[in-house]
Design a protein around this motif. Sequence first.
Motif, short mmCIF file in Angstrom:
data_model
loop_
_atom_site.label_atom_id
_atom_site.label_comp_id
_atom_site.label_asym_id
_atom_site.label_seq_id
_atom_site.Cartn_x
_atom_site.Cartn_y
_atom_site.Cartn_z
N ILE A 151 0.84 -1.21 0.00
CA ILE A 151 0.00 0.00 0.00
C ILE A 151 0.87 1.25 0.00
CG2 ILE A 151 -1.63 1.35 1.39
CD1 ILE A 151 -2.84 -1.32 2.31
N HIS A 152 1.88 1.25 0.87
CA HIS A 152 2.75 2.43 0.98
C HIS A 152 3.47 2.70 -0.34
CE1 HIS A 152 5.42 5.39 2.75
NE2 HIS A 152 6.45 4.73 2.25
N GLU A 153 3.96 1.64 -0.97
CA GLU A 153 4.71 1.81 -2.21
C GLU A 153 3.86 2.47 -3.29
OE1 GLU A 153 6.80 -0.92 -5.72
OE2 GLU A 153 6.19 -1.83 -3.81
N HIS A 154 2.65 1.96 -3.48
CA HIS A 154 1.80 2.48 -4.55
C HIS A 154 1.15 3.81 -4.19
CE1 HIS A 154 2.31 -1.06 -7.07
NE2 HIS A 154 2.13 -1.81 -5.99
N ILE A 155 0.81 3.99 -2.93
CA ILE A 155 0.21 5.25 -2.51
C ILE A 155 1.23 6.37 -2.58
CG2 ILE A 155 -0.65 6.49 -0.49
CD1 ILE A 155 -2.76 4.88 -1.89
N SER A 156 2.50 6.07 -2.35
CA SER A 156 3.54 7.10 -2.45
C SER A 156 3.60 7.65 -3.88
CB SER A 156 4.91 6.52 -2.07
OG SER A 156 4.94 6.18 -0.70
N LEU A 178 1.13 7.53 -6.10
CA LEU A 178 -0.12 8.23 -6.34
C LEU A 178 -0.12 9.60 -5.68
CD1 LEU A 178 -3.01 8.26 -7.43
CD2 LEU A 178 -3.74 7.11 -5.32
N ALA A 179 0.40 9.67 -4.46
CA ALA A 179 0.43 10.94 -3.73
C ALA A 179 1.29 11.96 -4.46
CB ALA A 179 0.95 10.72 -2.31
N ARG A 180 2.45 11.51 -4.97
CA ARG A 180 3.32 12.43 -5.72
C ARG A 180 2.62 12.96 -6.97
NH1 ARG A 180 7.49 8.91 -3.96
NH2 ARG A 180 7.31 7.61 -5.83
N GLU A 181 1.94 12.06 -7.68
CA GLU A 181 1.27 12.47 -8.91
C GLU A 181 0.11 13.43 -8.61
OE1 GLU A 181 0.12 8.96 -11.00
OE2 GLU A 181 2.18 8.42 -11.56
N LEU A 182 -0.68 13.12 -7.60
CA LEU A 182 -1.83 13.98 -7.26
C LEU A 182 -1.36 15.34 -6.76
CD1 LEU A 182 -4.26 11.45 -5.53
CD2 LEU A 182 -4.46 12.46 -7.80
N THR A 183 -0.28 15.34 -5.97
CA THR A 183 0.25 16.61 -5.46
C THR A 183 0.77 17.46 -6.61
OG1 THR A 183 0.83 15.62 -3.33
CG2 THR A 183 1.93 17.67 -3.91
N ALA A 184 1.43 16.83 -7.58
CA ALA A 184 1.94 17.57 -8.73
C ALA A 184 0.80 18.16 -9.54
CB ALA A 184 2.78 16.64 -9.61
N ILE A 185 -0.27 17.39 -9.72
CA ILE A 185 -1.44 17.89 -10.45
C ILE A 185 -2.06 19.07 -9.70
CG2 ILE A 185 -3.82 17.33 -11.14
CD1 ILE A 185 -2.81 14.47 -11.69
N GLU A 234 -12.61 4.25 -5.91
CA GLU A 234 -12.02 3.61 -7.09
C GLU A 234 -11.32 2.32 -6.71
OE1 GLU A 234 -11.02 2.82 -10.99
OE2 GLU A 234 -12.52 4.14 -10.09
N PHE A 235 -10.65 2.30 -5.55
CA PHE A 235 -10.01 1.06 -5.11
C PHE A 235 -11.06 -0.02 -4.87
CE2 PHE A 235 -8.87 -1.81 -1.65
CZ PHE A 235 -7.72 -2.39 -2.15
#
Length: 246
Positions: free
Chosen positions: A171-176, A178-185, A225-226
Amino acid sequence: MSAAEGSDNEGLLTIDELASAVGMTVRTTRYYATLGLIPQPIRRGRIAYYDEGHKARLEMVRALQDHGFTLQAIEGYMGGLPAEITVDELVLRRAMLIPWAPQAREELSKAKLEALAGRKLTASDLETLVAMRAIEASGRSWVPQPAFRIGIDLLGLDIPLDSIVSAGEAIHEHISVLARELTAIMKTQVLEPFRSGQHTPEEARAFEETVARLRQLTVEAVVVEFQRTANDLITGSLVRPAAGDA
């Protein structure tokens, strides 16, 4: 106070009003002032007043605290802000610091951690909770994380703890990512376009509230979505292949 004096002080806050506006005690507000986290007050005779700039800086301090910054780190950050920074710029900077899941940082002794958990915690339990990122070690104290209650509930399940930790790592690996991508957006497509225009402090504060709500809705959308994707996988695994499709 004369009518002229009342007009001069319009929009200004006393130390008590400033502390109340940002949710701090007067004592803490005075202490932060002595550290230089806010500029010198505006003097009107013997009374010290504070304006929107002072308030915006203290709100920035609160936002940094909510993210777990130490007081020393906060002093460094605030000291690096331009002296001429505007209220709306401070508000926009703070908008990017709004926690996705606000939680005050609190260091607890083992006894208080067990009281919060509602159960005794062995050394192995503590190691597992740390591995699950449900708590964080801080010297001889422990800091509960947003997943604390989930971690405690998982300890009570009759399943191998190694599998729980492995799931947590996945969870941590994939959420990290996702979090970077969402924060960038959020930064490039929401904050920066707004920042490029001219706005009043009131408009900036309204935008900050919009960003906070957007983050809340984003978290809810990720959960939904999950769940949808997981249900599709389960349904797909139960569908038997037609004859000759093997």
